[in-house]
Design a protein around this motif. Structure first.
Motif, PDB file in Angstrom:
ATOM      1  N   ASP A  58       0.802  -1.225   0.000  1.00  0.00           N
ATOM      2  CA  ASP A  58       0.000   0.000   0.000  1.00  0.00           C
ATOM      3  C   ASP A  58       0.838   1.280   0.000  1.00  0.00           C
ATOM      4  O   ASP A  58       0.294   2.378  -0.132  1.00  0.00           O
ATOM      5  CB  ASP A  58      -0.927   0.015   1.223  1.00  0.00           C
ATOM      6  N   GLN A  59       2.161   1.140   0.145  1.00  0.00           N
ATOM      7  CA  GLN A  59       3.019   2.327   0.182  1.00  0.00           C
ATOM      8  C   GLN A  59       3.042   3.032  -1.179  1.00  0.00           C
ATOM      9  O   GLN A  59       2.981   2.389  -2.228  1.00  0.00           O
ATOM     10  CB  GLN A  59       4.453   1.936   0.565  1.00  0.00           C
ATOM     11  N   ASN A  60       3.166   4.354  -1.144  1.00  0.00           N
ATOM     12  CA  ASN A  60       3.199   5.123  -2.389  1.00  0.00           C
ATOM     13  C   ASN A  60       4.416   4.798  -3.237  1.00  0.00           C
ATOM     14  O   ASN A  60       4.392   4.993  -4.448  1.00  0.00           O
ATOM     15  CB  ASN A  60       3.182   6.627  -2.073  1.00  0.00           C
ATOM     16  N   TRP A  61       5.487   4.314  -2.591  1.00  0.00           N
ATOM     17  CA  TRP A  61       6.721   4.025  -3.326  1.00  0.00           C
ATOM     18  C   TRP A  61       6.781   2.589  -3.853  1.00  0.00           C
ATOM     19  O   TRP A  61       7.740   2.229  -4.528  1.00  0.00           O
ATOM     20  CB  TRP A  61       7.951   4.296  -2.458  1.00  0.00           C
ATOM     21  N   TYR A 170       8.581  10.156  -2.016  1.00  0.00           N
ATOM     22  CA  TYR A 170       7.750   9.140  -1.372  1.00  0.00           C
ATOM     23  C   TYR A 170       8.352   8.444  -0.152  1.00  0.00           C
ATOM     24  O   TYR A 170       7.605   7.958   0.694  1.00  0.00           O
ATOM     25  CB  TYR A 170       7.362   8.063  -2.396  1.00  0.00           C
ATOM     26  N   VAL A 171       9.660   8.357  -0.041  1.00  0.00           N
ATOM     27  CA  VAL A 171      10.275   7.555   1.022  1.00  0.00           C
ATOM     28  C   VAL A 171      10.592   8.412   2.242  1.00  0.00           C
ATOM     29  O   VAL A 171      11.363   9.371   2.154  1.00  0.00           O
ATOM     30  CB  VAL A 171      11.565   6.865   0.526  1.00  0.00           C
ATOM     31  N   LEU A 172       9.994   8.060   3.395  1.00  0.00           N
ATOM     32  CA  LEU A 172      10.301   8.746   4.640  1.00  0.00           C
ATOM     33  C   LEU A 172      11.649   8.257   5.166  1.00  0.00           C
ATOM     34  O   LEU A 172      12.073   7.135   4.873  1.00  0.00           O
ATOM     35  CB  LEU A 172       9.207   8.459   5.680  1.00  0.00           C
ATOM     36  N   ILE A 178      13.119  -0.344   4.913  1.00  0.00           N
ATOM     37  CA  ILE A 178      11.978  -1.091   4.378  1.00  0.00           C
ATOM     38  C   ILE A 178      11.921  -0.935   2.857  1.00  0.00           C
ATOM     39  O   ILE A 178      11.703  -1.908   2.125  1.00  0.00           O
ATOM     40  CB  ILE A 178      10.658  -0.608   5.015  1.00  0.00           C
ATOM     41  N   PHE A 179      12.112   0.285   2.393  1.00  0.00           N
ATOM     42  CA  PHE A 179      12.113   0.549   0.949  1.00  0.00           C
ATOM     43  C   PHE A 179      13.222  -0.230   0.249  1.00  0.00           C
ATOM     44  O   PHE A 179      12.989  -0.891  -0.771  1.00  0.00           O
ATOM     45  CB  PHE A 179      12.275   2.047   0.695  1.00  0.00           C
ATOM     46  N   SER A 180      14.440  -0.155   0.783  1.00  0.00           N
ATOM     47  CA  SER A 180      15.570  -0.842   0.148  1.00  0.00           C
ATOM     48  C   SER A 180      15.389  -2.354   0.206  1.00  0.00           C
ATOM     49  O   SER A 180      15.696  -3.058  -0.760  1.00  0.00           O
ATOM     50  CB  SER A 180      16.883  -0.449   0.827  1.00  0.00           C
TER      51      SER A 180
END
Length: 288
Positions: A58-61, A170-172, A178-180
């Motif tokens: 569900d994340q925007n990224w 998008y990435v906080l 978590i993104f990586s």
């Protein structure tokens, strides 16, 4: 600057590991898939908060991470193909000179500063990357097939540019791991699919040494991305400056390591390239 220095250090470590792959006859694709799984694990274990798989989707990224994950694997294969068809020197030059793409978009998308000193520094840095990378006088001469070098140039530049765009919008800061981790996980999925398709045509054992090699590769690969993203998040540090310093720094450090550890010979062009690289770094840094 500490994040940038660490990104250069770990990124340069990847070249050393890839060099050793040839020495120990490592299956690069298998090791790279394992490497992605290791990087995925590190990313999720180092997360600053709890999360669920459903939350990640569900994340925007997330869609951006899917694109980048696919690009990671695709650019790897293009790099391999470029090395086979056009030669290692061409692959190296096309990959490293792609820094011009994120620099260009950094100036026009994020209104980053443009001065004659900065432009001159970037041009000198590009020339330095070429001279430091080339190993003979006939890199592009007589090479009729420029498709793969062109794709490698565009693909490498796209990854850096899109990574900056996703990180900026998008990435906080607390979600970097978590993104990586998600990024590497998606790359692993694409890699596994390719491995499965290859094994259907030609079944073979995975090999313990390929697993070990993948683990060794995965740790610096994870941290090279983490520190690059953290450097991009530092306020007042323009991406056009950062990508220039990062790419040129990797060229210089990798070249020095190659000479010390692998006794690689430097040509007069390589030495001139290193000198110009240092000059370019100084100019870009003082122009920012």
């Amino acid at each position: 600057m500490i994040y940038l220095a660490l990104s250069i250090l770990f990124s340069s470590g990847l070249f050393i590991i890839f060099k050793l792959f040839g020495v120990y006859k490592i299956d690069a694709l298998k090791a790279i898939v394992v490497n992605y799984l290791v990087a995925l694990t590190f990313g999720f274990l180092n997360a600053n908060r709890t999360f669920s798989v459903a939350e990640i989707i569900d994340q925007n990224w997330f869609f951006g991470a899917v694109i980048l994950g696919a690009m990671f694997v695709s650019v790897f294969f293009v790099m391999a193909k470029t090395s086979q068809v056009n030669g290692v020197s061409v692959a190296s030059v096309a990959s490293k000179m792609s820094v011009v793409i994120p620099v260009f978009f950094g100036v026009f998308l994020y209104n980053e500063t443009v001065t004659m000193l900065k432009i001159s520094g970037i041009v000198i840095a590009l020339i330095a990357v070429y001279l430091a990378s080339v190993k003979n006088d006939n890199v592009f001469k007589g090479k009729s097939n420029l498709l793969f070098p062109a794709l490698l140039f565009i693909g490498s530049g796209f990854i850096d540019t899109f990574l900056k765009y996703i990180e900026t919008n998008y990435v906080l800061k607390e979600d970097v791991s978590i993104f990586s981790g998600t990024l590497f996980g998606i790359a692993a999925i694409f890699g596994i699919v390719i491995l499965v398709l290859k094994s259907i045509k030609k079944p073979e054992a995975f090999g313990v040494k390929n697993i070990i090699a993948g683990i060794v590769l995965g740790v610096p690969n994870y941290y090279s991305i983490i520190f690059l993203i953290k450097a991009l998040q530092v306020e007042g540090f323009e991406s056009s400056t950062l990508f220039t310093l990062n790419n040129v720094g990797i060229v210089i450090f990798s070249t020095i390591i190659g000479v010390i550890l692998f006794k690689e010979k430097l040509t007069s062009k390589n030495i001139l390239g290193i000198i110009l690289a240092i000059l370019g770094i100084v100019m870009v840094t003082f122009a920012s």
